[in-house]
Design a protein around this motif. Structure first.
Motif, PDB file in Angstrom:
ATOM      1  N   ALA A 110      12.469   3.812  16.146  1.00  0.00           N
ATOM      2  CA  ALA A 110      12.935   2.877  15.120  1.00  0.00           C
ATOM      3  C   ALA A 110      11.874   1.816  14.848  1.00  0.00           C
ATOM      4  N   LEU A 113       9.109   3.162  12.818  1.00  0.00           N
ATOM      5  CA  LEU A 113       9.442   3.270  11.393  1.00  0.00           C
ATOM      6  C   LEU A 113       9.479   1.886  10.755  1.00  0.00           C
ATOM      7  N   MET A 114       9.978   0.922  11.539  1.00  0.00           N
ATOM      8  CA  MET A 114      10.199  -0.426  11.009  1.00  0.00           C
ATOM      9  C   MET A 114       8.881  -1.123  10.673  1.00  0.00           C
ATOM     10  N   ALA A 117       6.990  -0.203   7.418  1.00  0.00           N
ATOM     11  CA  ALA A 117       7.826  -0.534   6.257  1.00  0.00           C
ATOM     12  C   ALA A 117       7.809  -2.037   6.004  1.00  0.00           C
ATOM     13  N   LEU A 118       8.064  -2.785   7.072  1.00  0.00           N
ATOM     14  CA  LEU A 118       8.118  -4.238   6.953  1.00  0.00           C
ATOM     15  C   LEU A 118       6.766  -4.793   6.495  1.00  0.00           C
ATOM     16  N   LEU A 120       4.238  -3.242   4.967  1.00  0.00           N
ATOM     17  CA  LEU A 120       3.866  -2.893   3.593  1.00  0.00           C
ATOM     18  C   LEU A 120       4.705  -3.665   2.589  1.00  0.00           C
ATOM     19  N   PHE A 121       5.982  -3.878   2.924  1.00  0.00           N
ATOM     20  CA  PHE A 121       6.845  -4.656   2.024  1.00  0.00           C
ATOM     21  C   PHE A 121       6.246  -6.037   1.784  1.00  0.00           C
ATOM     22  N   PHE A 122       5.839  -6.701   2.869  1.00  0.00           N
ATOM     23  CA  PHE A 122       5.314  -8.055   2.716  1.00  0.00           C
ATOM     24  C   PHE A 122       3.912  -8.065   2.117  1.00  0.00           C
ATOM     25  N   ARG A 124       2.710  -6.009  -0.038  1.00  0.00           N
ATOM     26  CA  ARG A 124       2.867  -5.800  -1.481  1.00  0.00           C
ATOM     27  C   ARG A 124       3.319  -7.081  -2.173  1.00  0.00           C
ATOM     28  N   ILE A 125       4.222  -7.821  -1.512  1.00  0.00           N
ATOM     29  CA  ILE A 125       4.697  -9.057  -2.146  1.00  0.00           C
ATOM     30  C   ILE A 125       3.597 -10.120  -2.137  1.00  0.00           C
ATOM     31  N   ILE A 126       2.802 -10.156  -1.044  1.00  0.00           N
ATOM     32  CA  ILE A 126       1.795 -11.213  -0.929  1.00  0.00           C
ATOM     33  C   ILE A 126       0.612 -10.961  -1.869  1.00  0.00           C
ATOM     34  N   ASN A 130      -1.646  -2.503  -1.600  1.00  0.00           N
ATOM     35  CA  ASN A 130      -1.203  -1.991  -0.305  1.00  0.00           C
ATOM     36  C   ASN A 130      -2.088  -2.406   0.857  1.00  0.00           C
TER      37      ASN A 130
END
Lengths: 343, 409
Positions: A110, A113-114, A117-118, A120-122, A124-126, A130
């Motif tokens: 887990a 996987l986490m 994901a976490l 790349l999510f941030f 991309r936002i920052i 990528n």
């Protein structure tokens, strides 16, 4: 040769320190499959820290003055930040496996996987892409030691040892080696280390002697998380040009292989890490390795596919596992949640 | 009503369903919380985007874009539903792959490697047999079968290592994953199957449609216009039912499960445990290979061959699919669809807001994390009932609430 040793060290050191991270967790009885994820998370936080401080002009002065001590101190600080991030992230694993007696393999998966994901999510936002880079420039000019940074002239010959170990190196590498030695001594020569190891072998016996197994397992996993986080940042700094992209190219899993290859013992792990580092180095630059200095790049001329070199560490691990599985000694109680009531 | 509910919750199956629904609910809450935190702390996104983001996370499958005023619109979107079914196809199969191994007490984290080997076999067969001399359906079938075979052989390796040398299958699977990633890159590097016709596509293998090999759509494209769905999803569902029958109704299936329950007891009862471990891993590998075959035989999907640094996420996502379904093959059909629904929601999030699709991976990871201690959740559900039952308190209410919440999602 100089090039080969230098490059091998650069690949081997993150492997070594992350494999030791695995040892600390497994010796306390927790399987840390999440090494890869923790590395990714640590690398991201470390790079983000470098990025933010650089953006704020935190050490532009030191760079301009050529004050390499301040810059290296800063790199060290970023390593510590990454280690702290890794430690915090690993708490998720220790909480699930110690307090909730969860399946450690699934918990580790887990986290694996986490983390990407976490991250790349941030990212991309920052930065709206990528990859999170340093705010300005590349890592080598900022954090690499060269002859010129130490006051030698570019043309000075420092001899074999000097050229290999002082010129174009990252001091972070040596910090990691030092840390590796210190932690290995702690694991084997101190009361804390003995207690930690006993929790991975026979937690019931350890508990009966007044050792708090839960606390020891938390300690083992947290140290493991800190080392893996730091290893992730060192990987990002030295081989990924101080950028984070939610990926450490399977280094965490490779470190797991190094740990098993090294039979959960620090000295063997150091050897295994060097061997694997050599393979990584050969795969990355086999066409330009000139072993005896006669200008012939032997490995490039044999014409073996680069893919074979890349595959080698994993194949070797499997083969070694096949031959040593009878002798291989994993900590006895690893992966089994400790239940006080159980006999 | 309350008594009926209590009696229902005593059953293991119901507990498993409730535990899964709680996991899903918490996973979605984590996703929403991250959207909210990142939206409120980031000036570029702002508070107004948070509501949009949360609505898309929860109901992205129903999204139909934005209207002229810039507000999100929702409604039945056949393209989304069709694509959900299309993406569910490989997820259901990798979920089955992980589940079959779980049934035998093995953790098949090697699905990504088996998937890659299946991909390589399928694509090479589908692209190299000329459809001018062999009928396309025959090539399709051959490609499909070779994908299954390649996956099965690759899965059998960790199975053999486990059975004969007692090597931990998790480690063997991780190693074979990376070996497969390198091997597949090696197979396609410099091969004739690389896409050289379209500029900028150098990293990709040709689509199988180039050779006229495609999975039939047979009416599904009329039901879900604008989507990629094809009969692969039907094949996946049939395979899921077949796996269910195999596990629950056949002797070999029973042997596999008894090996998983207690390997030593099974051996004592005269079951060949070693053979069953290898068989289980081979079946698991075959299913992961089938997942790859059905995905790439659709004709309009492309394979990025230089994959030596990354493993396919769909292989890993079989783990949450199987965990959420508690390894029940029939339930996997639904959890697979749920996972691909999240996937679609993520895509909508990327297209319509400042957030991105990685939030769905965070949700999936949170669900896996919770599944790791689903046993504890199940115990909590059971324990709560025991404590509350004498007092005839409102025990069932929270659980009922979660079920509704999960259904909405």
């Amino acid at each position: 040769m100089t090039f080969l040793i230098r490059q091998t060290l650069i690949y081997a050191v993150p492997l070594m320190i992350v494999a030791l991270a695995g040892v600390f967790a497994e010796r306390s009885g927790i399987i840390n499959l999440a090494l890869e994820g923790i590395m990714i998370f640590g690398a991201f936080i470390g790079v983000l820290f470098v990025n933010i401080v650089q953006e704020a002009g935190g050490f532009a002065g030191a760079k301009a003055d050529g004050d390499w001590v301040a810059l290296q101190g800063f790199a060290l600080l970023a390593m510590l930040v990454a280690a702290a991030a890794g430690a915090v992230f690993s708490l998720l694993l220790s909480f699930a496996s110690v307090n909730l007696k969860a399946d450690q393999t699934i918990g580790g998966t887990a986290l694996n996987l986490m983390a990407p994901a976490l991250v790349l999510f941030f990212i991309r936002i920052i930065v709206n892409q990528n990859v999170l880079d340093m705010a300005m420039g590349d890592a080598p000019p900022w954090f690499m030691l060269r002859k010129t940074t130490l006051g030698f002239s570019r043309t000075d010959d420092l001899g074999f040892l000097g050229e290999t170990f002082i010129n174009q190196v990252y001091p972070a590498t040596y910090v990691c080696i030092l840390l590796f030695i210190v932690l290995s001594v702690i694991l084997y020569k101190t009361r804390f280390g003995l207690r930690l190891r006993s929790c991975g072998e026979n937690p019931q016996a350890a508990d009966s002697l007044g050792i708090n197994v839960y606390r020891m397992r938390y300690a083992g996993t947290t140290i493991s998380g800190a080392l893996a986080g730091m290893g992730g940042f060192v990987y990002a700094l030295t081989t990924a040009n101080c950028s984070a992209n939610g990926d450490v190219a399977g280094f965490g899993f490779l470190a797991l292989a190094v740990m098993i290859f090294g039979n959960w013992k620090p000295l063997n792990i150091a050897g295994a890490a060097l061997l694997f580092g050599l393979f990584k180095c050969v795969a990355a630059s086999y066409t330009s390795i000139d072993i005896n200095g006669d200008g012939v790049c032997l490995l490039g001329e044999i014409g073996i596919s680069v893919h074979l070199y890349r595959m080698m560490p994993y194949v070797i691990t499997l083969v070694v596992l096949a031959f040593t599985s009878k002798k291989s000694r994993a900590p006895k109680a690893e992966g089994i949640p400790y239940d006080k009531g159980q006999r | 009503m309350r008594e009926k509910w209590s009696a229902l919750m005593e059953k293991d199956g119901a507990k498993a369903v409730a535990a899964s629904l709680i996991s899903i609910l918490i996973g979605l809450l984590v996703g929403c919380a991250i959207v909210a935190v990142s939206g409120l702390t980031n000036a570029a996104l702002g508070p107004s985007s948070v509501w949009d983001g949360i609505r898309l996370v929860l109901g992205g499958i129903l999204s139909t874009g934005r209207d002229a005023a810039g507000n999100l619109t929702f409604g039945f979107n056949p393209a989304n539903v069709g694509n959900m079914l299309f993406r569910a196809t490989p997820l259901i199969l990798t979920g089955l792959s992980v589940a079959v191994a779980f049934k035998t007490g093995l953790f098949n984290i090697g699905a990504p490697g088996q998937y890659l080997m299946g991909t390589a076999a399928t694509l090479t067969v589908a692209l190299s047999i000329p459809t001018t001399s062999v009928p396309a359906p025959a090539v399709w079938l051959l490609a499909f079968l070779s994908g299954i075979l390649a996956g099965a052989l690759w899965g059998a390796i960790p199975g053999l290592l486990k059975a004969l040398l007692n090597i931990n299958e998790v480690l063997a699977c991780i190693m074979t994953n990376w070996i497969a990633a390198n091997l597949v890159t090696w197979i396609f590097d410099g091969s004739i199957w690389r896409n050289m016709e379209e500029n900028g596509k150098t990293g990709y293998v040709y689509k199988t449609a180039r050779n006229g090999v495609e999975t039939a759509k047979w009416g599904l494209d009329a039901v879900f216009p604008g989507s990629q769905v094809n009969w692969g999803i039907i094949i996946a569902v049939v395979l899921a039912v077949a796996v269910y029958v195999f596990i629950a109704k056949t002797t070999i299936g029973y042997e596999l499960v008894s090996c998983g329950s207690n390997r030593h007891a099974a051996r004592y009862a005269g079951i060949n445990d070693k053979r069953n471990i290898v068989l289980s891993m081979a079946i698991a590998g075959g299913l992961a290979g089938a997942a790859a075959s059905l995905y790439y035989l659709s004709g309009n999907t492309e394979f990025y061959w230089s994959t030596y640094q990354a493993l396919p996420a769909v292989g890993f996502n079989g783990i949450p699919v199987a965990l959420l379904a508690a390894s029940n093959p029939i339930a996997i059909i639904f959890t697979g669809c749920f996972m691909s629904m999240l996937n679609i929601a993520g895509q909508q999030l990327t297209n319509l807001t400042g957030y991105n699709e990685y939030i769905t991976d965070v949700i999936i990871a949170a669900i896996v994390y919770l599944s790791a201690f689903s046993l504890v959740i199940k115990m909590l559900i059971g324990g709560r009932r025991k404590r509350k039952a004498p007092a005839a308190d409102s025990g069932p209410v929270p659980a009922a609430g979660t079920e509704k919440g999960g259904g909405d999602a």
